[in-house]
Enzyme design. Structure first.
Site, short mmCIF file in Angstrom:
data_model
loop_
_atom_site.label_atom_id
_atom_site.label_comp_id
_atom_site.label_asym_id
_atom_site.label_seq_id
_atom_site.Cartn_x
_atom_site.Cartn_y
_atom_site.Cartn_z
NE ARG A 68 -8.17 0.82 -6.77
CZ ARG A 68 -7.83 1.55 -5.76
NH1 ARG A 68 -8.47 1.85 -4.83
NH2 ARG A 68 -6.46 2.20 -5.89
CG HIS A 71 -2.59 1.44 -2.71
ND1 HIS A 71 -3.89 1.02 -3.02
CD2 HIS A 71 -2.53 1.54 -1.38
CE1 HIS A 71 -4.41 1.71 -2.26
NE2 HIS A 71 -3.76 2.17 -1.05
CD GLU A 115 -5.63 7.64 -1.66
OE1 GLU A 115 -4.95 7.75 -0.67
OE2 GLU A 115 -6.76 7.18 -1.65
CG ASN A 134 -9.28 6.28 -3.72
OD1 ASN A 134 -10.07 5.71 -4.71
ND2 ASN A 134 -8.04 5.77 -3.68
CE1 TYR A 192 -12.21 5.93 2.32
CE2 TYR A 192 -10.96 7.02 0.88
CZ TYR A 192 -11.38 6.02 1.40
OH TYR A 192 -10.70 4.66 1.16
CD GLU A 217 -8.82 3.58 -1.82
OE1 GLU A 217 -8.87 4.32 -0.70
OE2 GLU A 217 -7.67 3.30 -2.09
O1 IFM Z 1 -6.57 2.81 3.59
C1 IFM Z 1 -6.56 3.85 2.78
C2 IFM Z 1 -6.06 3.47 1.37
O2 IFM Z 1 -4.96 2.69 1.55
C3 IFM Z 1 -5.95 4.85 0.38
N1 IFM Z 1 -7.06 5.51 0.37
C4 IFM Z 1 -7.45 5.90 1.92
C5 IFM Z 1 -7.78 4.82 2.86
C6 IFM Z 1 -8.31 5.07 4.08
O3 IFM Z 1 -7.56 6.03 4.67
#
Ligand code: IFM
Length: 455
Positions: free
Chosen positions: A76, A120, A165, A292, A294, A351
């Site tokens: 990606r 992006h 995002e 995405n 985290y 992500e």
């Molecule tokens: O680095 C970023 C990415 O560009 C978008 N999502 C979160 C990642 C980590 O912060």
């Protein structure tokens, strides 16, 4: 127990143009909002910029070889709008297209599936000067750009992500001002949110019209499972509102055709007059949702909170990366909740990854065992969600390589490949990349048991 993923499950690694390419003014590329923002003193830690980044613009062949050697089936990346249409609208730059031709063809020759994102965050600065995402025009310009790129590449590329995002663009960029373009204004953020949705819908239609073969198209949202810090009514309300801010302001219009009422009533968002007329465009059907993820968000009521009356807490129990709490249960809960609340046939984790301090040992190895643990825990949580019926079709690790982490510059390393910024940007395979490679080969791994609690 053995975790094995369904046949055809797509494994990949992700990057984004401004974060790795460099070559910021080469072959006709115009400045993006991130060039302007990062070159404005005080915006980015240590004054870092993406001028050179990982120099992928010149080293893409080496990077393709790395992906191939690691046996990663999909990659990606994002197209840089200012390379392809430097003026934002109008004239196409053949050299910009040619770079991505080389990249896409190189990936295909190496047997790697390209899985690009159209946007992006590197908006051509010239469009920001005309209002950026606060202007309705930008939505149409984005769709025009999307159609041009799809016309050129859709003979070879079938999976596409429109926008990465949108929350970050509107909330960090136009509400909190900590990302480009650095605006702090709730009305600007409201308009940007709506125009990003509209731009996505217009783009999907332009892409389908320009496509040379049937495409799989989706949008990628950064979503987090939200919890209240306590059972108190105030904290519960704070969590409810934060879920709207973080998740539903994006999920609901795209997938249900509504904005949550509380966005206007309790959070003060004001969408452009007549926004309802755009809903049919915004809800243009797509083929998958990109997610995405985290961490999770645990919030409490806070009268002095900004921009809303709540704040984030740092719960105990889990460990923390250099960015956020490591909370695999949050991914499991998020996926189960999405299946419960939204009509989704296909989800890709576009992500997931972590920034932990790592460095090169004397034997030239990067022993990033905490990253391996994080990835294993999150991938296991995702597997458990699949077992419970969530249609996750693929997983992309963030990131293929260390890169420009926006307003934190090069201080945070998310890569499974180390970039030696001091030594000619040498690429060094981290232990996590070897672990990921093995996971892909075996389509899973062994764990003692699942650890996520049922939702
Ligand atoms: O680095 C970023 C990415 O560009 C978008 N999502 C979160 C990642 C980590 O912060």
């Amino acid at each position: 127990m053995e975790i094995r993923f369904p046949p055809g499950f797509l494994w990949g690694a992700a990057t984004a143009s401004y974060q790795i390419e460099g070559g910021w003014n080469e072959e006709g590329r115009s400045p993006s909002v991130w060039d302007t923002f990062s070159k404005t003193p005080g915006n980015v830690l240590h004054g870092d910029t993406g001028d050179v980044a990982a120099d992928h613009y010149h080293r893409y062949k080496e990077d393709i070889a790395l992906i191939k050697d690691l046996g990663i089936p999909a990659y990606r990346f994002s197209f840089a709008w200012p390379r392809i249409i430097p003026g934002g609208i109008g004239q196409v730059n053949p050299k910009g297209l040619a770079f991505y031709d080389r990249l896409v063809d190189g990936l295909l020759e190496a047997g790697i599936q390209p899985f690009p994102t159209l946007y992006h965050w590197d908006l051509p600065q010239v469009l920001e000067d005309a209002g950026g995402w606060t202007s309705r025009q930008t939505a149409q310009y984005f769709a025009d750009y999307a159609g041009i790129v799809v016309e050129h590449f859709s003979d070879r590329v079938t999976n596409w992500i429109t926008i990465n995002e949108p929350w970050v663009v509107s909330m960090l960029g136009y509400l909190m001002g900590v990302f480009a373009p650095g605006v702090k204004d709730l009305k600007a953020a409201s308009y940007a949110t709506h125009h990003l949705h509209l731009g996505h819908g217009l783009a999907v239609q332009a892409m389908r019209a320009a496509a040379r073969q049937p495409l799989q198209i989706g949008v990628t949202l950064n979503l987090s499972f939200v919890e209240a810090a306590s059972k108190s009514a105030d904290d519960q309300k704070a969590a409810y509102l934060h879920d709207i801010f973080q998740n539903r302001l994006f999920l609901d219009p795209l997938l249900k055709g509504t904005y949550p009422q509380e966005a206007e009533k309790d959070l003060g968002f004001t969408f452009p007059a007549g926004y309802e007329k755009d809903i049919p465009m915004i809800t243009t059907p797509t083929d998958f949702l990109g997610i995405n993820n985290y961490s999770r968000n645990v919030v409490k009521y806070d009268a002095s909170g900004w921009p809303f009356h709540y704040s984030h807490t740092n719960p105990t129990g889990n460990s923390y990366s250099e960015m956020w709490e490591m909370a695999p249960q949050g991914l499991y809960d998020l996926l189960i909740r999405l299946k419960r609340d939204y009509p989704l046939n296909a989800i890709y984790i576009t992500e997931n990854g972590t920034a932990v301090p790592d460095g090169v040992d004397a034997d030239n190895r990067v022993r990033d065992s905490r990253r391996i643990q994080y990835l294993q825990d999150y991938i296991a949580a995702m597997h458990q969600a699949i077992q419970n019926g969530v249609p996750v079709k693929g997983y992309f690790v963030w990131s293929l390589m260390d890169n420009f982490e926006w307003n934190l510059g090069y201080s945070r390393r998310f890569g499974i490949v180390y970039i030696d910024y001091e030594n000619d940007l040498k690429r060094i395979i981290k232990d996590s990349a070897r672990w990921f490679s093995q996971t892909i080969k075996e389509n899973g791994f062994k764990i003692k048991s699942y650890y996520a609690e049922p939702f």
